[in-house]
Every structure is written in C-alpha cells, then in structure tokens.
Motif scaffolding. Structure first.
Motif, PDB file in Angstrom:
ATOM      1  N   GLU A   1      10.558   2.773   3.991  1.00 33.58           N
ATOM      2  CA  GLU A   1      10.547   4.233   4.044  1.00 33.58           C
ATOM      3  C   GLU A   1      11.713   4.792   3.224  1.00 33.58           C
ATOM      4  O   GLU A   1      12.853   4.346   3.359  1.00 33.58           O
ATOM      5  N   ARG A   2      11.402   5.789   2.413  1.00 34.47           N
ATOM      6  CA  ARG A   2      12.423   6.521   1.664  1.00 34.47           C
ATOM      7  C   ARG A   2      12.240   8.011   1.947  1.00 34.47           C
ATOM      8  O   ARG A   2      11.187   8.572   1.648  1.00 34.47           O
ATOM      9  N   LEU A   3      13.270   8.622   2.543  1.00 32.73           N
ATOM     10  CA  LEU A   3      13.215  10.027   2.925  1.00 32.73           C
ATOM     11  C   LEU A   3      14.258  10.813   2.150  1.00 32.73           C
ATOM     12  O   LEU A   3      15.451  10.455   2.143  1.00 32.73           O
ATOM     13  N   ALA A   4      13.818  11.880   1.506  1.00 32.73           N
ATOM     14  CA  ALA A   4      14.731  12.784   0.832  1.00 32.73           C
ATOM     15  C   ALA A   4      15.546  13.558   1.861  1.00 32.73           C
ATOM     16  O   ALA A   4      15.147  13.668   3.030  1.00 32.73           O
ATOM     17  N   PRO A   5      16.690  14.112   1.473  1.00 33.54           N
ATOM     18  CA  PRO A   5      17.449  14.934   2.417  1.00 33.54           C
ATOM     19  C   PRO A   5      16.573  16.035   3.008  1.00 33.54           C
ATOM     20  O   PRO A   5      15.841  16.727   2.296  1.00 33.54           O
ATOM     21  N   GLY A   6      16.621  16.162   4.335  1.00 30.65           N
ATOM     22  CA  GLY A   6      15.837  17.159   5.038  1.00 30.65           C
ATOM     23  C   GLY A   6      14.433  16.731   5.408  1.00 30.65           C
ATOM     24  O   GLY A   6      13.755  17.429   6.170  1.00 30.65           O
ATOM     25  N   ALA A   7      13.972  15.599   4.889  1.00 32.86           N
ATOM     26  CA  ALA A   7      12.610  15.127   5.176  1.00 32.86           C
ATOM     27  C   ALA A   7      12.590  14.317   6.463  1.00 32.86           C
ATOM     28  O   ALA A   7      13.624  13.818   6.927  1.00 32.86           O
TER      29      ALA A   7
ATOM     30  N   TYR B   1       0.843  -1.195   0.000  1.00 36.00           N
ATOM     31  CA  TYR B   1       0.000   0.000   0.000  1.00 36.00           C
ATOM     32  C   TYR B   1       0.884   1.252   0.000  1.00 36.00           C
ATOM     33  O   TYR B   1       1.784   1.373   0.832  1.00 36.00           O
ATOM     34  N   PRO B   2       0.626   2.201  -0.906  1.00 34.08           N
ATOM     35  CA  PRO B   2       1.432   3.428  -0.916  1.00 34.08           C
ATOM     36  C   PRO B   2       1.030   4.350   0.223  1.00 34.08           C
ATOM     37  O   PRO B   2      -0.130   4.406   0.637  1.00 34.08           O
ATOM     38  N   GLY B   3       2.007   5.065   0.765  1.00 36.41           N
ATOM     39  CA  GLY B   3       1.731   5.996   1.850  1.00 36.41           C
ATOM     40  C   GLY B   3       2.790   7.069   1.932  1.00 36.41           C
ATOM     41  O   GLY B   3       3.490   7.348   0.961  1.00 36.41           O
ATOM     42  N   GLY B   4       2.905   7.687   3.101  1.00 32.13           N
ATOM     43  CA  GLY B   4       3.856   8.768   3.292  1.00 32.13           C
ATOM     44  C   GLY B   4       3.302  10.095   2.823  1.00 32.13           C
ATOM     45  O   GLY B   4       2.094  10.309   2.734  1.00 32.13           O
ATOM     46  N   ASP B   5       4.197  10.973   2.467  1.00 28.97           N
ATOM     47  CA  ASP B   5       3.852  12.317   1.999  1.00 28.97           C
ATOM     48  C   ASP B   5       4.853  12.686   0.906  1.00 28.97           C
ATOM     49  O   ASP B   5       5.867  13.345   1.181  1.00 28.97           O
ATOM     50  N   PRO B   6       4.609  12.248  -0.333  1.00 19.40           N
ATOM     51  CA  PRO B   6       5.585  12.480  -1.406  1.00 19.40           C
ATOM     52  C   PRO B   6       5.985  13.946  -1.572  1.00 19.40           C
ATOM     53  O   PRO B   6       7.151  14.242  -1.861  1.00 19.40           O
ATOM     54  N   GLU B   7       5.039  14.868  -1.379  1.00 18.41           N
ATOM     55  CA  GLU B   7       5.376  16.281  -1.533  1.00 18.41           C
ATOM     56  C   GLU B   7       6.370  16.750  -0.482  1.00 18.41           C
ATOM     57  O   GLU B   7       7.110  17.716  -0.708  1.00 18.41           O
TER      58      GLU B   7
ATOM     59  N   GLY C   1       8.745  14.734   0.602  1.00 21.82           N
ATOM     60  CA  GLY C   1       9.930  13.900   0.435  1.00 21.82           C
ATOM     61  C   GLY C   1       9.878  12.589   1.175  1.00 21.82           C
ATOM     62  O   GLY C   1      10.921  11.961   1.416  1.00 21.82           O
ATOM     63  N   ILE C   2       8.663  12.136   1.542  1.00 22.20           N
ATOM     64  CA  ILE C   2       8.504  10.875   2.273  1.00 22.20           C
ATOM     65  C   ILE C   2       7.714   9.900   1.410  1.00 22.20           C
ATOM     66  O   ILE C   2       6.549  10.161   1.082  1.00 22.20           O
ATOM     67  N   HIS C   3       8.339   8.797   1.044  1.00 21.77           N
ATOM     68  CA  HIS C   3       7.678   7.760   0.250  1.00 21.77           C
ATOM     69  C   HIS C   3       7.654   6.477   1.073  1.00 21.77           C
ATOM     70  O   HIS C   3       8.701   5.972   1.487  1.00 21.77           O
ATOM     71  N   THR C   4       6.453   5.958   1.316  1.00 26.29           N
ATOM     72  CA  THR C   4       6.278   4.785   2.163  1.00 26.29           C
ATOM     73  C   THR C   4       5.514   3.713   1.404  1.00 26.29           C
ATOM     74  O   THR C   4       4.600   4.020   0.632  1.00 26.29           O
ATOM     75  N   ARG C   5       5.900   2.460   1.647  1.00 21.48           N
ATOM     76  CA  ARG C   5       5.158   1.314   1.116  1.00 21.48           C
ATOM     77  C   ARG C   5       4.881   0.374   2.279  1.00 21.48           C
ATOM     78  O   ARG C   5       5.799  -0.098   2.949  1.00 21.48           O
TER      79      ARG C   5
END
Length: 238
Positions: A64-70, A27-33, A35-39
């Motif tokens: 979890e995938r977090l962009a720098p600063g996220a 299931y996709p989740g997180g907050d892509p805007e 910089g947080i991408h969750t599955r």
C-alpha cells in the motif's frame, strides 16, 4: 509466476518447490485518484484467480502506498489476523475497540479481527506512506478482537492464532540468511536485492516455497525481507 523444484539427494526425495512472483505481476488496486496505490499478491476483490487464492495461512499480501491525507475510511473485518509492516512514513489507526495509534517505519501492527471489528487507516502525515499489509486465516474463527503494536521489531513475531511466525531479515550486502525449514515459507522483498536459488529478487518480488529445506537468501545489496514461516494447515488442525 515462475516455478521450480525437483528431485535431488536420491530416489524419493523431493526438493523444495519455489515459485517467484515479480512485483510487476501483482494485481493493481486501490484508488489512484484518491492517492491510494495498491498491489495485491493474491486474488483480491475484482482480481479473482482460483489458482492464487491463498498460500499457507496467507490470504492477502498487499503493498500500500498512501499520499499525504489519503486513507481507508471505516470498514469491517472478521475472522482474519491482519499484520501490518510500515516501510516509510506513519500510519494512523483507529478501531471500534477504542485503539488510536500512530505506527511508524520499523513498527509492526497486529489486529486480530475475530468475530468482527471496524477500523480506519490513514496517512495523516505530510509525507508519503508505504506499508505491507498481510492477512492470515486463523485456526479458529470468532472470539474477541485483539490489538498490538510492536515498536522497532527486532525479533521473530509469533502469531499463534494462525500458527505462523514472521521474521524480518535486515541484511547488509553479501550477508546470508537461511530461510526457515517449514511446510510453507513466503519471502517478500521490501527493499534492496537478494538472490534465492539463482534468482535475483528486488523490491516487491516474492518467493513462495513449499516443503522448504531452509534455502539461503544472499543479499546483493543492503536489503530488508519479510519472511513468513507457516505449517501445513492440515497438520495444524490435527
């Protein structure tokens, strides 16, 4: 998810039941805007699935995938054992019991939230961060929070509070590893590719095995696999 299992070895014998969940089925989740991408592997938040609430002691397996600063601002947890495996990058952790830690690739972090704790998780580095976070139900609720980081984990990690053990299998191409013989086994492919029971599993794919008789993983490339060994909760509770 695909499931398989069956009878072998004579009347009355039931072999292990294996269910495969592909990375794309999470299931996709997180907050892509932000910089947080969750599955999510299991029912989580708005993704409610009564047939996929937990497996053994596992309540969540989140990539979890977090962009720098996220990062995740301060939020609470309780009555949950939270185990985090950093794949790439650096995870900065702060919690309400006074711990501030940077957890790096190959490190394991365990936060026992017990009766209640608050924490912050961020990527304060200048490179992307990837980690797998796994939530397990404790045998007993309440108690005092606990925290531990194991640097460069090289041995099985026992989690008595949830009656579970985490194995990290690092395999070279062609190598084999027997999975634990346990009531419940969960195998999550972090990187590379492995074969299990005739199925090829790649990054993000996972196998849920019930009544495991110790089937083997065979690495088809260099691979890293997180493997949870868990007892049936009814047995654990007596």
């Amino acid at each position: 998810m695909r499931g398989r299992g069956g009878f072998a070895g004579g009347e009355g014998y039931r072999g292990p039941v294996i269910r495969i969940q592909r990375a794309a089925e999470r299931y996709p989740g997180g907050d892509p805007e932000a910089g947080i991408h969750t599955r999510h592997a299991l029912s989580f938040g708005p993704h409610y699935d009564p047939d996929n609430l937990r497996f053994g002691a596992l309540l969540a397996v989140n990539e979890e995938r977090l962009a720098p600063g996220a990062g995740f601002d301060e939020h609470p947890h309780s009555h949950t054992e939270i185990v985090t495996w950093v794949v790439e990058g650096e995870l900065t952790h702060h919690d309400s019991t006074g711990h501030t830690t940077v957890v790096r690739a190959g490190d394991l972090q365990h936060l026992g939230s017990a009766a209640g704790v608050r924490h912050v998780e961020r990527n304060d580095a200048d490179v992307p961060l990837t980690f797998v976070q796994m939530w397990l139900a404790p045998l007993e609720p309440g108690g005092a929070p606990s925290y531990e980081v194991v640097r460069g984990l090289g041995a099985p990690y026992a989690l008595p509070a949830a009656d579970a053990v985490l194995h990290v299998e690092r395999l070279t191409a062609g190598a084999r590893a027997a999975l634990p013989a346990a009531d419940h086994v969960y195998a999550h492919v972090v990187r590379g590719a492995v074969r299990l029971d005739g199925e090829e599993l790649g990054p993000g794919d996972a196998a849920r095995i019930t009544d495991s008789g110790g089937p083997e993983l065979t690495a088809t490339t260099d691979a890293e696999v997180l493997v949870w060994e868990m007892r049936d909760r009814r047995k654990a509770l007596g």
